[in-house]
Write an enzyme that holds these catalytic residues in place. Structure first.
Site, short mmCIF file in Angstrom:
data_model
loop_
_atom_site.label_atom_id
_atom_site.label_comp_id
_atom_site.label_asym_id
_atom_site.label_seq_id
_atom_site.Cartn_x
_atom_site.Cartn_y
_atom_site.Cartn_z
N PRO A 1 0.71 -1.25 0.08
CA PRO A 1 -0.04 0.15 0.03
C PRO A 1 1.00 1.12 0.14
O PRO A 1 1.81 0.99 0.26
CB PRO A 1 -0.83 -0.19 1.53
N GLU B 1 -12.95 -11.55 13.68
CA GLU B 1 -11.74 -12.15 13.25
C GLU B 1 -11.77 -13.49 14.49
O GLU B 1 -11.54 -14.52 14.01
CB GLU B 1 -10.56 -11.63 13.14
#
Ligand code: ADP
Ligand code: MG
Ligand code: ZN
Length: 630
Positions: free
Chosen positions: A214, A437
């Protein structure tokens, strides 16, 4: 002292004016010159040293009649009459007046024809002005080109300026939070330092390494650090700079770049934002393509194939959009190696904050771990920005050192922009992601047939927006049994279920999970024949040709389609209830996992299993932990 400086500044200003407006300056000077010559008789005074008087034509005639002159010169446009006392009278001739010669004959004054064309003016207009203008425009254009492509006018495309090698001082210790990436490029550094050692062994060294990650995670920094560590010349260009140019220059620029790098080998070529030239030809969309880009790309491919794999040149390239790259770039012998430069985890962020605050006066209350906790999902560049912003805030308040409060405020400031771009995870989101998660992870560890969890993280990985749970699929596994597919569904539903059970409200975070569960069920019904909805019948949906009106057509009835939908819906809600039940049973285990995720942002598979096992033992539950081979 200060005067001197003023002088210099003034000079600079003047220079600037000339440099910026040479055309204007030139025009002003030429106009002034022309004006001078035309209207002030300067040219006459250059020719004769005596006193000159501009007079009317009639005045000259009357002077002749009165015998005041003793010599006359007649030109095409002017008449000059010299008087006895040395005065020179000049007048513009009146066209078509034939009386003058007659008059002179009568008075017996000697006269002569002169060529009164102003050669200077003529020369000026015919030669100096156009050549001057031409040179000026030329220098303008070439300066522009230099800016665009780094080459002078005469070396069109030879781009000597652009490819100056740098010798970066950057070292690996200047960056943190991407240890894996550093480890991966260490081999390259060693090769560049001791190429002979490798070459004599006949080893093939990667030519091209693609740094993927990124924005702001330190790809450029890493490339410079490789050069700095190896202490070799660093040729850096940006992919986009290739494109904003005249046709054909991009390719020759690439050629020069490689030539130059070869001359100074061992060396590094770094192509930043390679997606600007390396975009897939198929995906570029516009028919006919972008010729300039394609030529540049082809040249790059040719150059990379051209130099031997033993040549001590490494081509590094960076991109944050690896998926758009042309497949040709990624072939063996080109950028066949990828290094992921990812967002830093909490320890990485602490280290980065320390690096960037080296020169900052820190207060005693600074707690980088605390700051790191508040900056999940931010990149190295964002963190550098926060440090600087904090220092600016402290400076504004005229403080002696930067306090924790300044940094916290800086986070707020920096985050506003980042949250808009979806790059920072808000505290509330962090909580949702942690439970979500944990749900996936727990279910995967207590459901037979699931894949083993290797890591759970609430730091976004790669381009993904939120956290992730990573599994290692067993190797060489080509078949999936029915219970394994159902286990997959359960694990996928675990995220959403955890949100509902522990937070009481669901979020949009499960959309991808739900898409996948639906797909799995569709396959079970229509491809694998695992249910009694369609029995062993394969359900096909075909894309109609455009001639047939587009759309899709099914090889099965509408009622079977309805049955399929009903089945998927009820099956999923059944599995969902089951999963929620499991989560409720392991409530405390989930809370422990979430707490650990909050603290460290990640948790390994082994830690995860330890938590679950400890919970089962403490509550004397029969263990549901999946036992896996090896
Ligand atoms: P990218 O090329 O990946 O977009 P850069 O290398 O240009 O990112 O990073 C910009 C700046 O952010 C760097 O110059 C450095 O100051 C800071 N930075 C980014 N990543 C890191 C890191 N991992 N460690 C230290 N500083 C970093
Ligand atoms: Mg960069
Ligand atoms: Zn999920």
């Amino acid at each position: 002292m200060s005067n001197k400086r003023d002088d210099k500044q003034n000079k600079d200003k003047n220079n600037n004016f000339f440099e910026k407006n040479p055309l204007l300056v030139f025009l002003i000077i030429s106009t002034a010159l022309i004006f001078l010559f035309k209207n002030t008789g300067l040219s006459d005074s250059l020719m004769s040293k005596g006193n000159i008087q501009r007079v009317e034509y009639s005045k000259i005639k009357s002077l002749i009649s009165e015998n005041e002159v003793n010599q006359v010169s007649i030109g095409k446009t002017s008449v000059k009459a010299k008087s006895g006392n040395g005065l020179l009278f000049v007048a513009t001739k009146v066209d078509g007046d034939s009386g003058l010669v007659k008059l002179l004959d009568e008075k017996k004054i000697p006269y002569t024809a002169i060529d009164d064309k102003n050669y200077f003016l003529e020369f000026f207009f015919n030669w100096i002005l156009p050549i001057g203008l031409f040179l000026l425009i030329w220098s303008f254009v070439s300066k522009k080109m230099q800016k665009n492509m780094g080459g002078g006018l005469f070396g069109m495309g030879s781009s000597k300026k652009m490819i100056n090698a740098q010798k970066p001082k950057t070292k690996f210790e200047d960056m943190a939070g991407c240890e894996e990436a550093k480890d991966e490029v260490k081999e390259i550094v060693d090769f560049l330092k001791n190429p002979d050692r490798y070459i004599s062994l006949g080893a093939k060294i990667p030519k091209g390494v693609l740094l993927v990650g990124p924005p702001g995670t330190g790809k450029t920094l890493l490339a410079r650090a490789v050069a700095g560590e190896a202490n070799v010349p660093f040729f850096s260009v940006s992919g986009s700079s290739f494109i904003e140019m005249f046709v054909g220059v991009g390719a020759s620029r690439v050629r020069d770049l490689f030539q130059e790098a070869q001359k100074e080998a061992p060396s590094i070529i770094f192509i930043d934002e390679i997606d600007a030239i390396g975009k897939s030809r198929a995906s570029s969309g516009n028919i006919g393509g972008n010729d300039e880009r394609e030529q540049t790309l082809n040249q790059l491919l040719a150059e990379m194939d051209g130099f031997a794999s033993t040549a001590p040149i490494i081509v590094l390239a960076a991109t944050n959009r690896p998926e758009v790259l042309d497949a040709a770039l990624l072939r063996p012998g080109r950028f066949d190696r990828q290094v992921l430069v990812d967002k830093p985890d909490i320890d990485g962020r602490v280290a980065i904050l320390k690096i960037h605050s080296k020169d900052v006066k820190l207060g005693v209350d600074i707690d980088f771990k605390e700051i790191a906790k508040m900056t999940v999902g931010l990149s190295g560049a964002d963190l550098a920005n926060i440090i600087n912003e904090g220092a600016l805030l402290a400076g504004r308040e005229n403080k002696k050192s930067v306090s924790q409060k300044d940094f916290v405020e800086a986070i707020e400031r920096v985050s506003i922009g980042l949250e808009k771009k979806g790059r920072r995870i808000r505290e509330e989101e962090k909580k949702i992601v942690a439970y979500h998660e944990s749900g996936h992870a727990l279910i995967s560890e207590i459901t037979k047939g699931s894949e083993k969890t290797t890591q759970v993280s609430i730091v976004p990985r790669g381009m993904a927006a939120l956290g992730y749970t990573a599994h290692t699929p067993e190797e060489n596994k080509y078949l999936a049994q029915k219970h394994e597919l159902i286990a997959k569904v359960d694990v996928l539903l675990g995220g959403r279920a955890a949100e509902e059970v522990f937070l009481g409200e669901i979020s949009t975070g499960a959309s991808n999970d739900l898409e996948r569960t639906t797909d799995i069920l569709k396959s079970m019904i229509g491809i694998y024949g695992m249910t009694d909805v369609a029995g062993l019948m394969v359900l096909e949906e075909r894309q109609n040709s455009f001639i047939g009106g587009g759309g899709t057509s099914k090889n099965y009835s509408e009622s079977l389609a309805n049955k399929q939908d009903e089945y998927i819906k009820s099956f999923l809600s059944e599995r969902y209830e089951h999963v929620k039940g499991l989560l409720g049973e392991y409530k405390d285990a989930i809370e422990s996992i979430v707490a650990k995720l909050y603290e460290d942002e990640k948790i390994t598979g082994d830690e995860l299993r330890n938590i679950i096992s400890a919970y089962e033992i403490a509550n004397e539950k029969p263990s549901k932990l999946v036992k896996r081979e090896a």
